[in-house]
Scaffold this motif. Structure first.
Motif, PDB file in Angstrom:
ATOM      1  N   ASP A 107     -11.250 -14.618  15.912  1.00  0.00           N
ATOM      2  CA  ASP A 107     -11.425 -16.065  15.731  1.00  0.00           C
ATOM      3  C   ASP A 107     -12.387 -16.624  16.768  1.00  0.00           C
ATOM      4  O   ASP A 107     -13.280 -17.424  16.443  1.00  0.00           O
ATOM      5  CB  ASP A 107     -10.090 -16.797  15.852  1.00  0.00           C
ATOM      6  CG  ASP A 107      -9.158 -16.513  14.704  1.00  0.00           C
ATOM      7  OD1 ASP A 107      -9.612 -15.957  13.685  1.00  0.00           O
ATOM      8  OD2 ASP A 107      -7.962 -16.832  14.841  1.00  0.00           O
ATOM      9  N   VAL A 148      -5.303 -16.994   9.466  1.00  0.00           N
ATOM     10  CA  VAL A 148      -5.700 -18.318   9.000  1.00  0.00           C
ATOM     11  C   VAL A 148      -6.836 -18.863   9.870  1.00  0.00           C
ATOM     12  O   VAL A 148      -7.746 -19.542   9.380  1.00  0.00           O
ATOM     13  CB  VAL A 148      -4.487 -19.278   9.001  1.00  0.00           C
ATOM     14  CG1 VAL A 148      -4.905 -20.701   8.726  1.00  0.00           C
ATOM     15  CG2 VAL A 148      -3.468 -18.816   7.976  1.00  0.00           C
ATOM     16  N   GLY A 149      -6.822 -18.526  11.156  1.00  0.00           N
ATOM     17  CA  GLY A 149      -7.849 -19.002  12.070  1.00  0.00           C
ATOM     18  C   GLY A 149      -9.237 -18.472  11.756  1.00  0.00           C
ATOM     19  O   GLY A 149     -10.233 -19.055  12.185  1.00  0.00           O
ATOM     20  N   MET A 200     -10.024 -23.954  11.623  1.00  0.00           N
ATOM     21  CA  MET A 200      -9.526 -24.317  12.961  1.00  0.00           C
ATOM     22  C   MET A 200      -9.446 -23.135  13.918  1.00  0.00           C
ATOM     23  O   MET A 200      -8.483 -22.992  14.656  1.00  0.00           O
ATOM     24  CB  MET A 200      -8.161 -25.007  12.851  1.00  0.00           C
ATOM     25  CG  MET A 200      -8.210 -26.307  12.115  1.00  0.00           C
ATOM     26  SD  MET A 200      -6.611 -27.103  11.904  1.00  0.00           S
ATOM     27  CE  MET A 200      -5.965 -27.119  13.519  1.00  0.00           C
ATOM     28  N   ASN A 201     -10.491 -22.293  13.923  1.00  0.00           N
ATOM     29  CA  ASN A 201     -10.456 -21.127  14.801  1.00  0.00           C
ATOM     30  C   ASN A 201     -10.493 -21.506  16.272  1.00  0.00           C
ATOM     31  O   ASN A 201     -10.049 -20.742  17.115  1.00  0.00           O
ATOM     32  CB  ASN A 201     -11.559 -20.141  14.468  1.00  0.00           C
ATOM     33  CG  ASN A 201     -12.914 -20.791  14.403  1.00  0.00           C
ATOM     34  OD1 ASN A 201     -13.065 -21.981  14.655  1.00  0.00           O
ATOM     35  ND2 ASN A 201     -13.905 -20.005  14.039  1.00  0.00           N
ATOM     36  N   LEU A 232      -8.642 -23.656  17.650  1.00  0.00           N
ATOM     37  CA  LEU A 232      -7.257 -23.909  18.055  1.00  0.00           C
ATOM     38  C   LEU A 232      -6.349 -22.710  17.764  1.00  0.00           C
ATOM     39  O   LEU A 232      -5.544 -22.309  18.605  1.00  0.00           O
ATOM     40  CB  LEU A 232      -6.725 -25.147  17.321  1.00  0.00           C
ATOM     41  CG  LEU A 232      -5.297 -25.563  17.601  1.00  0.00           C
ATOM     42  CD1 LEU A 232      -5.168 -26.030  19.041  1.00  0.00           C
ATOM     43  CD2 LEU A 232      -4.869 -26.646  16.647  1.00  0.00           C
ATOM     44  N   LEU A 233      -6.480 -22.145  16.580  1.00  0.00           N
ATOM     45  CA  LEU A 233      -5.558 -21.086  16.163  1.00  0.00           C
ATOM     46  C   LEU A 233      -5.825 -19.745  16.843  1.00  0.00           C
ATOM     47  O   LEU A 233      -4.893 -18.960  17.040  1.00  0.00           O
ATOM     48  CB  LEU A 233      -5.606 -20.926  14.648  1.00  0.00           C
ATOM     49  CG  LEU A 233      -5.159 -22.148  13.838  1.00  0.00           C
ATOM     50  CD1 LEU A 233      -5.242 -21.860  12.348  1.00  0.00           C
ATOM     51  CD2 LEU A 233      -3.765 -22.565  14.225  1.00  0.00           C
ATOM     52  N   ILE A 263      -4.040 -19.638  20.299  1.00  0.00           N
ATOM     53  CA  ILE A 263      -2.586 -19.625  20.086  1.00  0.00           C
ATOM     54  C   ILE A 263      -2.136 -18.243  19.622  1.00  0.00           C
ATOM     55  O   ILE A 263      -1.109 -17.726  20.077  1.00  0.00           O
ATOM     56  CB  ILE A 263      -2.173 -20.718  19.077  1.00  0.00           C
ATOM     57  CG1 ILE A 263      -2.402 -22.098  19.683  1.00  0.00           C
ATOM     58  CG2 ILE A 263      -0.710 -20.554  18.679  1.00  0.00           C
ATOM     59  CD1 ILE A 263      -2.164 -23.239  18.713  1.00  0.00           C
ATOM     60  N   ALA A 264      -2.917 -17.624  18.729  1.00  0.00           N
ATOM     61  CA  ALA A 264      -2.574 -16.279  18.256  1.00  0.00           C
ATOM     62  C   ALA A 264      -2.617 -15.272  19.405  1.00  0.00           C
ATOM     63  O   ALA A 264      -1.749 -14.390  19.501  1.00  0.00           O
ATOM     64  CB  ALA A 264      -3.533 -15.857  17.144  1.00  0.00           C
ATOM     65  N   GLY A 314      -6.952 -12.967  16.706  1.00  0.00           N
ATOM     66  CA  GLY A 314      -7.192 -14.095  17.596  1.00  0.00           C
ATOM     67  C   GLY A 314      -8.514 -13.950  18.333  1.00  0.00           C
ATOM     68  O   GLY A 314      -9.273 -14.917  18.490  1.00  0.00           O
ATOM     69  N   LEU A 318      -1.370 -16.764  12.246  1.00  0.00           N
ATOM     70  CA  LEU A 318      -2.293 -17.734  12.835  1.00  0.00           C
ATOM     71  C   LEU A 318      -3.679 -17.130  13.054  1.00  0.00           C
ATOM     72  O   LEU A 318      -4.694 -17.812  12.868  1.00  0.00           O
ATOM     73  CB  LEU A 318      -1.738 -18.262  14.153  1.00  0.00           C
ATOM     74  CG  LEU A 318      -0.520 -19.163  14.041  1.00  0.00           C
ATOM     75  CD1 LEU A 318      -0.011 -19.539  15.423  1.00  0.00           C
ATOM     76  CD2 LEU A 318      -0.837 -20.406  13.233  1.00  0.00           C
TER      77      LEU A 318
END
Length: 130
Positions: free
Chosen positions: A110, A69-70, A74-75, A77-78, A81-82, A107, A66
């Motif tokens: 991000d 990908v973030g 969608m950094n 949101l991700l 969460i990460a 994270g 996550l």
């Protein structure tokens, strides 16, 4: 009053029959949770602890994915969460500590990318060109 004494005696009898000679010796041991070390049991972790460690390993991998990908999409949101997943994995004692730390770092990256985007053009959207 007498009914309570009868119920207590029945519970004591049932406990002694369930625990065997451990109740007679006065040992306060639950045979389901703590196996007898003399009975030839291995020093392997209990099933519940293995399940928690397996969950923590999955959280570490999810935090890494996550966070990675973030960085692209969608950094907002991700990233958080990460960070949360990596923190939980580290708190539960994951065997994949490096991956959890990398997920935590990604994270945070991000959120740094998000801050740069907001300060550069006032939006949270990538823009290539005009």
């Amino acid at each position: 009053m007498q009914l309570t004494a009868i119920a207590r005696a029945a519970r004591t009898t049932r406990t002694e029959s369930t625990l065997g000679d451990a109740a007679v010796r006065g040992v306060d041991r639950d045979p389901v949770r703590e196996p007898d070390r003399d009975a030839g049991s291995s020093s392997a972790e209990p099933e519940a602890r293995r399940a928690l460690r397996r969950d923590a390993d999955g959280m570490a991998v999810a935090a890494f994915v996550l966070g990675l990908v973030g960085l692209l999409v969608m950094n907002i949101l991700l990233g958080p969460i990460a960070i949360v997943l990596a923190g939980l994995a580290l708190w539960r004692g994951t065997a994949r500590r490096g991956r959890a730390l990398l997920g935590l770092t990604l994270g945070l990256a991000d959120l740094a990318v998000l801050a740069v985007l907001i300060s550069a053009n006032g939006t949270v959207v990538w823009g290539l060109g005009d």
